[in-house]
Design a protein around this motif. Sequence first.
Motif, PDB file in Angstrom:
ATOM      1  N   GLY A 133       0.816  -1.210   0.000  1.00 33.05           N
ATOM      2  CA  GLY A 133       0.000   0.000   0.000  1.00 33.05           C
ATOM      3  C   GLY A 133       0.845   1.253   0.000  1.00 33.05           C
ATOM      4  O   GLY A 133       1.958   1.261   0.531  1.00 33.05           O
ATOM      5  N   ILE A 134       0.319   2.275  -0.626  1.00 35.24           N
ATOM      6  CA  ILE A 134       0.957   3.587  -0.629  1.00 35.24           C
ATOM      7  C   ILE A 134       0.220   4.444   0.388  1.00 35.24           C
ATOM      8  O   ILE A 134      -1.018   4.482   0.411  1.00 35.24           O
ATOM      9  CB  ILE A 134       0.865   4.251  -2.029  1.00 35.24           C
ATOM     10  CG1 ILE A 134       1.413   3.335  -3.115  1.00 35.24           C
ATOM     11  CG2 ILE A 134       1.553   5.610  -2.016  1.00 35.24           C
ATOM     12  CD1 ILE A 134       2.863   2.979  -2.969  1.00 35.24           C
ATOM     13  N   PHE A 135       0.994   5.132   1.221  1.00 30.91           N
ATOM     14  CA  PHE A 135       0.419   5.980   2.265  1.00 30.91           C
ATOM     15  C   PHE A 135       1.061   7.354   2.191  1.00 30.91           C
ATOM     16  O   PHE A 135       2.259   7.485   2.434  1.00 30.91           O
ATOM     17  CB  PHE A 135       0.663   5.364   3.656  1.00 30.91           C
ATOM     18  CG  PHE A 135       0.055   4.004   3.816  1.00 30.91           C
ATOM     19  CD1 PHE A 135      -1.234   3.857   4.299  1.00 30.91           C
ATOM     20  CD2 PHE A 135       0.773   2.867   3.481  1.00 30.91           C
ATOM     21  CE1 PHE A 135      -1.795   2.594   4.444  1.00 30.91           C
ATOM     22  CE2 PHE A 135       0.225   1.611   3.616  1.00 30.91           C
ATOM     23  CZ  PHE A 135      -1.069   1.469   4.095  1.00 30.91           C
ATOM     24  N   TRP A 136       0.275   8.358   1.841  1.00 34.79           N
ATOM     25  CA  TRP A 136       0.782   9.724   1.827  1.00 34.79           C
ATOM     26  C   TRP A 136       0.536  10.311   3.206  1.00 34.79           C
ATOM     27  O   TRP A 136      -0.553  10.206   3.774  1.00 34.79           O
ATOM     28  CB  TRP A 136       0.060  10.548   0.759  1.00 34.79           C
ATOM     29  CG  TRP A 136       0.412  10.118  -0.630  1.00 34.79           C
ATOM     30  CD1 TRP A 136       1.472  10.535  -1.377  1.00 34.79           C
ATOM     31  CD2 TRP A 136      -0.291   9.179  -1.451  1.00 34.79           C
ATOM     32  NE1 TRP A 136       1.469   9.922  -2.609  1.00 34.79           N
ATOM     33  CE2 TRP A 136       0.406   9.077  -2.679  1.00 34.79           C
ATOM     34  CE3 TRP A 136      -1.440   8.401  -1.280  1.00 34.79           C
ATOM     35  CZ2 TRP A 136      -0.023   8.246  -3.715  1.00 34.79           C
ATOM     36  CZ3 TRP A 136      -1.850   7.571  -2.302  1.00 34.79           C
ATOM     37  CH2 TRP A 136      -1.141   7.507  -3.507  1.00 34.79           C
ATOM     38  N   VAL A 137       1.577  10.923   3.750  1.00 33.75           N
ATOM     39  CA  VAL A 137       1.564  11.439   5.115  1.00 33.75           C
ATOM     40  C   VAL A 137       2.188  12.830   5.104  1.00 33.75           C
ATOM     41  O   VAL A 137       2.908  13.188   4.168  1.00 33.75           O
ATOM     42  CB  VAL A 137       2.325  10.453   6.048  1.00 33.75           C
ATOM     43  CG1 VAL A 137       3.766  10.314   5.646  1.00 33.75           C
ATOM     44  CG2 VAL A 137       2.214  10.825   7.501  1.00 33.75           C
ATOM     45  N   ASP A 138       1.935  13.610   6.126  1.00 37.14           N
ATOM     46  CA  ASP A 138       2.517  14.944   6.220  1.00 37.14           C
ATOM     47  C   ASP A 138       4.037  14.854   6.130  1.00 37.14           C
ATOM     48  O   ASP A 138       4.675  14.086   6.858  1.00 37.14           O
ATOM     49  CB  ASP A 138       2.106  15.582   7.556  1.00 37.14           C
ATOM     50  CG  ASP A 138       2.722  16.956   7.750  1.00 37.14           C
ATOM     51  OD1 ASP A 138       2.314  17.890   7.039  1.00 37.14           O
ATOM     52  OD2 ASP A 138       3.638  17.064   8.593  1.00 37.14           O
ATOM     53  N   ARG A 139       4.601  15.609   5.197  1.00 37.69           N
ATOM     54  CA  ARG A 139       6.050  15.549   4.950  1.00 37.69           C
ATOM     55  C   ARG A 139       6.864  15.887   6.197  1.00 37.69           C
ATOM     56  O   ARG A 139       7.852  15.228   6.499  1.00 37.69           O
ATOM     57  CB  ARG A 139       6.433  16.487   3.797  1.00 37.69           C
ATOM     58  CG  ARG A 139       7.929  16.445   3.500  1.00 37.69           C
ATOM     59  CD  ARG A 139       8.315  17.377   2.376  1.00 37.69           C
ATOM     60  NE  ARG A 139       9.764  17.382   2.201  1.00 37.69           N
ATOM     61  CZ  ARG A 139      10.360  17.241   1.036  1.00 37.69           C
ATOM     62  NH1 ARG A 139       9.662  17.119  -0.063  1.00 37.69           N
ATOM     63  NH2 ARG A 139      11.673  17.260   0.973  1.00 37.69           N
ATOM     64  N   GLU A 140       6.460  16.925   6.917  1.00 31.37           N
ATOM     65  CA  GLU A 140       7.216  17.328   8.101  1.00 31.37           C
ATOM     66  C   GLU A 140       7.219  16.223   9.160  1.00 31.37           C
ATOM     67  O   GLU A 140       8.242  15.960   9.797  1.00 31.37           O
ATOM     68  CB  GLU A 140       6.647  18.612   8.691  1.00 31.37           C
ATOM     69  CG  GLU A 140       6.926  19.835   7.844  1.00 31.37           C
ATOM     70  CD  GLU A 140       6.334  21.102   8.457  1.00 31.37           C
ATOM     71  OE1 GLU A 140       6.119  21.132   9.686  1.00 31.37           O
ATOM     72  OE2 GLU A 140       6.087  22.044   7.696  1.00 31.37           O
ATOM     73  N   ALA A 141       6.079  15.567   9.342  1.00 34.68           N
ATOM     74  CA  ALA A 141       5.994  14.492  10.333  1.00 34.68           C
ATOM     75  C   ALA A 141       6.876  13.317   9.928  1.00 34.68           C
ATOM     76  O   ALA A 141       7.575  12.739  10.767  1.00 34.68           O
ATOM     77  CB  ALA A 141       4.544  14.043  10.493  1.00 34.68           C
ATOM     78  N   LEU A 142       6.866  12.960   8.649  1.00 37.49           N
ATOM     79  CA  LEU A 142       7.694  11.849   8.182  1.00 37.49           C
ATOM     80  C   LEU A 142       9.175  12.200   8.263  1.00 37.49           C
ATOM     81  O   LEU A 142       9.989  11.402   8.722  1.00 37.49           O
ATOM     82  CB  LEU A 142       7.308  11.465   6.753  1.00 37.49           C
ATOM     83  CG  LEU A 142       7.995  10.221   6.187  1.00 37.49           C
ATOM     84  CD1 LEU A 142       7.718   8.989   7.046  1.00 37.49           C
ATOM     85  CD2 LEU A 142       7.554   9.988   4.748  1.00 37.49           C
ATOM     86  N   ALA A 143       9.519  13.416   7.841  1.00 38.70           N
ATOM     87  CA  ALA A 143      10.917  13.855   7.908  1.00 38.70           C
ATOM     88  C   ALA A 143      11.406  13.852   9.353  1.00 38.70           C
ATOM     89  O   ALA A 143      12.522  13.404   9.643  1.00 38.70           O
ATOM     90  CB  ALA A 143      11.068  15.239   7.293  1.00 38.70           C
ATOM     91  N   SER A 144      10.582  14.302  10.261  1.00 35.72           N
ATOM     92  CA  SER A 144      10.953  14.336  11.672  1.00 35.72           C
ATOM     93  C   SER A 144      11.168  12.917  12.217  1.00 35.72           C
ATOM     94  O   SER A 144      12.125  12.669  12.957  1.00 35.72           O
ATOM     95  CB  SER A 144       9.861  15.052  12.465  1.00 35.72           C
ATOM     96  OG  SER A 144      10.173  15.080  13.828  1.00 35.72           O
ATOM     97  N   ALA A 145      10.322  11.990  11.825  1.00 44.45           N
ATOM     98  CA  ALA A 145      10.427  10.613  12.316  1.00 44.45           C
ATOM     99  C   ALA A 145      11.721   9.941  11.875  1.00 44.45           C
ATOM    100  O   ALA A 145      12.237   9.063  12.568  1.00 44.45           O
ATOM    101  CB  ALA A 145       9.228   9.793  11.845  1.00 44.45           C
ATOM    102  N   TYR A 146      12.261  10.347  10.731  1.00 45.36           N
ATOM    103  CA  TYR A 146      13.476   9.724  10.199  1.00 45.36           C
ATOM    104  C   TYR A 146      14.681  10.663  10.206  1.00 45.36           C
ATOM    105  O   TYR A 146      15.655  10.415   9.515  1.00 45.36           O
ATOM    106  CB  TYR A 146      13.225   9.212   8.773  1.00 45.36           C
ATOM    107  CG  TYR A 146      12.426   7.937   8.762  1.00 45.36           C
ATOM    108  CD1 TYR A 146      13.055   6.708   8.916  1.00 45.36           C
ATOM    109  CD2 TYR A 146      11.046   7.963   8.630  1.00 45.36           C
ATOM    110  CE1 TYR A 146      12.325   5.536   8.915  1.00 45.36           C
ATOM    111  CE2 TYR A 146      10.313   6.788   8.627  1.00 45.36           C
ATOM    112  CZ  TYR A 146      10.951   5.578   8.772  1.00 45.36           C
ATOM    113  OH  TYR A 146      10.226   4.415   8.774  1.00 45.36           O
ATOM    114  N   ASP A 147      14.618  11.732  10.994  1.00 49.01           N
ATOM    115  CA  ASP A 147      15.708  12.705  11.066  1.00 49.01           C
ATOM    116  C   ASP A 147      16.095  13.198   9.670  1.00 49.01           C
ATOM    117  O   ASP A 147      17.264  13.222   9.305  1.00 49.01           O
ATOM    118  CB  ASP A 147      16.919  12.109  11.796  1.00 49.01           C
ATOM    119  CG  ASP A 147      17.948  13.165  12.164  1.00 49.01           C
ATOM    120  OD1 ASP A 147      17.559  14.337  12.330  1.00 49.01           O
ATOM    121  OD2 ASP A 147      19.138  12.821  12.256  1.00 49.01           O
ATOM    122  N   MET A 148      15.080  13.561   8.885  1.00 47.01           N
ATOM    123  CA  MET A 148      15.288  14.036   7.521  1.00 47.01           C
ATOM    124  C   MET A 148      14.846  15.492   7.361  1.00 47.01           C
ATOM    125  O   MET A 148      14.568  15.926   6.244  1.00 47.01           O
ATOM    126  CB  MET A 148      14.516  13.150   6.534  1.00 47.01           C
ATOM    127  CG  MET A 148      14.979  11.711   6.449  1.00 47.01           C
ATOM    128  SD  MET A 148      16.423  11.498   5.428  1.00 47.01           S
ATOM    129  CE  MET A 148      15.742  11.820   3.822  1.00 47.01           C
TER     130      MET A 148
END
Length: 168
Positions: A133-148
């Motif tokens: 599955g493809i899941f689009w998520v808030d970019r800032e939240a995803l970047a924060s979760a992976y130190d990106m």
Amino acid sequence: RAPLALAAQLAALPGIAEVQTSVEQMVRVEIEGVSDPIIGQLIGMDARTPASLNRVTLAGGRTLDSEGVRRGDGRLEVLVSEGFALKRGLKPGATLTALVNGRQRTLEVVGTALSPEFVFAGLWGMPDQRGFGIFWVDREALASAYDMDGAFNRAAVRLAPGASEPAV
């Protein structure tokens, strides 16, 4: 992991008309009561600045919150690929879990979506709408979760008219 400043350098290359960067990660996904292995691709998107390449189109439900609201309970709002949602019976309000950078996170479906990038979503060239599955998520939240924060790990480009793909 590449710094966001690199996007401008990519855009300046001869033959490149447009560059779009994103933060993306593959995760293990679990749906309550389902024992099948499921892989999810989390794709960060900025609801305030819609993408012009590989545009995501809402098929049902609502879009991600344009304010990038952070939930205190750690839930992540997601849009899910329509094909996967149909095969798995997911509708807005459904929840599933994903292992995001070593931490179990609840994904809350707020809508279903389509993208030309994922007409036949799957791994290794094999469409699999039940197991991928493809899941689009808030970019800032995803970047924060992976130190990106301030970085990207995927870029899409549009070539200029007449540009040579091998040369670019």
